[in-house]
Scaffold this active site. Structure first.
Site, mmCIF file in Angstrom:
data_model
loop_
_atom_site.group_PDB
_atom_site.id
_atom_site.type_symbol
_atom_site.label_atom_id
_atom_site.label_comp_id
_atom_site.label_asym_id
_atom_site.label_seq_id
_atom_site.Cartn_x
_atom_site.Cartn_y
_atom_site.Cartn_z
ATOM 1 N N MET A 30 0.683 -1.220 0.069
ATOM 2 C CA MET A 30 -0.013 -0.082 0.332
ATOM 3 C C MET A 30 0.843 1.166 0.045
ATOM 4 S SD MET A 30 -3.367 -1.131 2.019
ATOM 5 C CE MET A 30 -2.689 -0.770 3.566
ATOM 6 N N GLY A 31 2.196 1.285 -0.470
ATOM 7 C CA GLY A 31 2.990 2.182 -0.588
ATOM 8 C C GLY A 31 3.608 2.779 1.004
ATOM 9 N N GLY A 36 11.263 -2.799 5.397
ATOM 10 C CA GLY A 36 10.411 -4.027 5.420
ATOM 11 C C GLY A 36 10.090 -4.347 3.993
ATOM 12 N N HIS A 37 9.022 -3.283 3.381
ATOM 13 C CA HIS A 37 8.645 -3.816 2.024
ATOM 14 C C HIS A 37 10.003 -4.100 1.194
ATOM 15 C CE1 HIS A 37 5.573 -0.653 3.157
ATOM 16 N NE2 HIS A 37 5.061 -1.856 3.027
ATOM 17 N N GLY A 149 5.005 -10.352 3.928
ATOM 18 C CA GLY A 149 5.759 -10.161 5.294
ATOM 19 C C GLY A 149 4.959 -10.932 6.508
ATOM 20 N N GLU A 150 5.889 -11.594 7.251
ATOM 21 C CA GLU A 150 5.225 -12.255 8.605
ATOM 22 C C GLU A 150 4.646 -11.280 9.622
ATOM 23 O OE1 GLU A 150 7.888 -15.270 10.024
ATOM 24 O OE2 GLU A 150 7.412 -16.693 8.868
ATOM 25 N N MET A 186 9.032 -2.617 11.690
ATOM 26 C CA MET A 186 8.543 -1.266 10.492
ATOM 27 C C MET A 186 7.358 -1.377 9.889
ATOM 28 S SD MET A 186 12.154 -0.944 8.640
ATOM 29 C CE MET A 186 13.663 -0.454 9.242
HETATM 30 P P1 AMP Z 1 1.579 -3.024 3.475
HETATM 31 O O1 AMP Z 1 1.898 -1.809 2.652
HETATM 32 O O2 AMP Z 1 1.587 -2.604 4.741
HETATM 33 O O3 AMP Z 1 0.077 -3.600 3.109
HETATM 34 O O4 AMP Z 1 2.482 -4.143 3.402
HETATM 35 C C1 AMP Z 1 2.842 -4.985 2.270
HETATM 36 C C2 AMP Z 1 3.767 -6.126 2.587
HETATM 37 O O5 AMP Z 1 4.841 -5.741 3.185
HETATM 38 C C3 AMP Z 1 2.845 -6.907 3.365
HETATM 39 O O6 AMP Z 1 3.004 -8.251 3.108
HETATM 40 C C4 AMP Z 1 3.407 -6.671 4.924
HETATM 41 O O7 AMP Z 1 3.251 -7.837 5.526
HETATM 42 C C5 AMP Z 1 4.840 -6.263 4.464
HETATM 43 N N1 AMP Z 1 5.547 -5.700 5.466
HETATM 44 C C6 AMP Z 1 5.138 -4.795 6.093
HETATM 45 N N2 AMP Z 1 6.017 -4.363 7.148
HETATM 46 C C7 AMP Z 1 6.961 -5.072 7.324
HETATM 47 C C8 AMP Z 1 8.054 -5.494 8.046
HETATM 48 N N3 AMP Z 1 8.247 -4.666 8.991
HETATM 49 N N4 AMP Z 1 8.648 -6.642 7.693
HETATM 50 C C9 AMP Z 1 8.505 -7.635 6.880
HETATM 51 N N5 AMP Z 1 7.258 -7.226 6.001
HETATM 52 C C10 AMP Z 1 6.655 -6.335 6.061
#
Ligand code: AMP
Length: 282
Positions: A30-31, A36-37, A149-150, A186
């Site tokens: 989602m940007g 982490g991303h 991500g976990e 993160m």
């Molecule tokens: P989001 O943009 O929050 O929807 O996250 C996109 C992807 O990045 C999802 O698979 C999340 O689980 C992963 N993600 C977000 N934060 C982290 C992190 N700190 N470590 C590993 N993966 C992450």
């Protein structure tokens, strides 16, 4: 690296890869990207011929309008971060109408009960929204492997179920949680916190670490009350839930059973920002 804002343009860019049976890695986001991303993107680059990173703030997975409105967005910075990574990356950043046409609504999924635990209980409709958008994105990108991500462990299990339900030919890969040096997981939402709040928010990971350390010595009841107390004593954080669950069902564990793998989960609010984290226990 080109940013494709519509499906037709993305398909044109991907067609040489698809025609030559090259593997396509996919990282849906989602940007408001952070390390982490980027760790997901790097793993996808290692394991595939090219990688699609989608940047799309999905309206149907937000159960609170204010949360959607306040979700951080910075496409220019995201593109700059992705450009700094070596590898064949295609960015897909569609408008809401490109994904949903006129019909911004969710399909209803039965993920064998996982959707009724934790995030599902506290964010009604969230996983229907996640499933709906991923089903659409998977059908557009047609990836070989998709990376999650976990950090969002329950979501990772939901996505594995989704590909079974929708019969999608994609392998779902779980990737480890990337943390700040303070231990805080993160998250794009961390961008909404002040330095003091960021420091207070480390209580989440510190508590999970203590639970992990004490897991063999204490009962689940004792661990539950330990965590409740830790949060009660902190004026900044409000605990929404603490759960120890069996990883295979994500159902709340009341007692420890042999040959079962457990994980602990926390959701907490700090000045209106909702943060989640989790840890493996055994
Ligand atoms: P989001 O943009 O929050 O929807 O996250 C996109 C992807 O990045 C999802 O698979 C999340 O689980 C992963 N993600 C977000 N934060 C982290 C992190 N700190 N470590 C590993 N993966 C992450």
């Amino acid at each position: 690296m080109i940013n494709h804002e519509n499906n037709a343009s993305l398909q044109k860019a991907l067609s040489p890869f698809k025609e030559n049976c090259k593997s396509i890695g996919f990282v849906p986001t989602m940007g408001a990207l952070h390390k982490g991303h980027l760790s997901l993107v790097k793993q996808a680059i290692k394991e595939n011929d090219c990688v699609v990173v989608s940047i799309f703030v999905n309206p149907t997975q937000f159960n609170k309008a204010q949360d959607l409105e306040k979700y951080p967005r910075n496409i220019d910075k995201d593109l700059a971060l992705l450009k700094s990574i070596k590898g064949k990356i295609f960015v897909f950043s569609p408008q809401v109408s490109e994904i949903y046409n006129e019909n911004i609504s969710s399909k209803s999924y039965n993920y064998s009960g996982i959707e009724n635990e934790m995030e599902g209980k506290h964010r009604p409709g969230h996983f229907d929204g996640v499933g709906t958008v991923l089903n659409i994105l998977f059908r557009i990108v047609k990836p070989t492997k998709a990376y999650f991500g976990e950090k969002d462990f329950q979501q990772l299990q939901i996505v594995k179920k989704l590909v079974e339900i929708e019969n999608l030919p994609v392998t779902v890969i779980g990737c480890p949680i990337i943390r700040e040096s303070s231990g805080l997981a993160m998250s794009s939402r961390n961008k909404r916190l002040t330095p003091q709040e960021l420091s207070e928010a480390t209580l989440i990971h510190k508590t999970l670490i203590k639970v992990q350390q004490e897991f063999s010595a204490l009962s689940i009841l004792e661990l539950n009350s330990f965590v409740k107390n830790e949060f009660k004593n902190n004026p900044f954080l409000t605990l929404e839930y603490f759960e120890i669950t069996d990883v295979s069902t994500l159902k709340t564990a009341k007692t420890k059973k042999e040959n079962t793998t457990y994980r602990a989960f926390i959701a907490s609010f700090i000045s209106g920002v909702r943060l989640i984290d989790n840890i493996a226990l055994n």
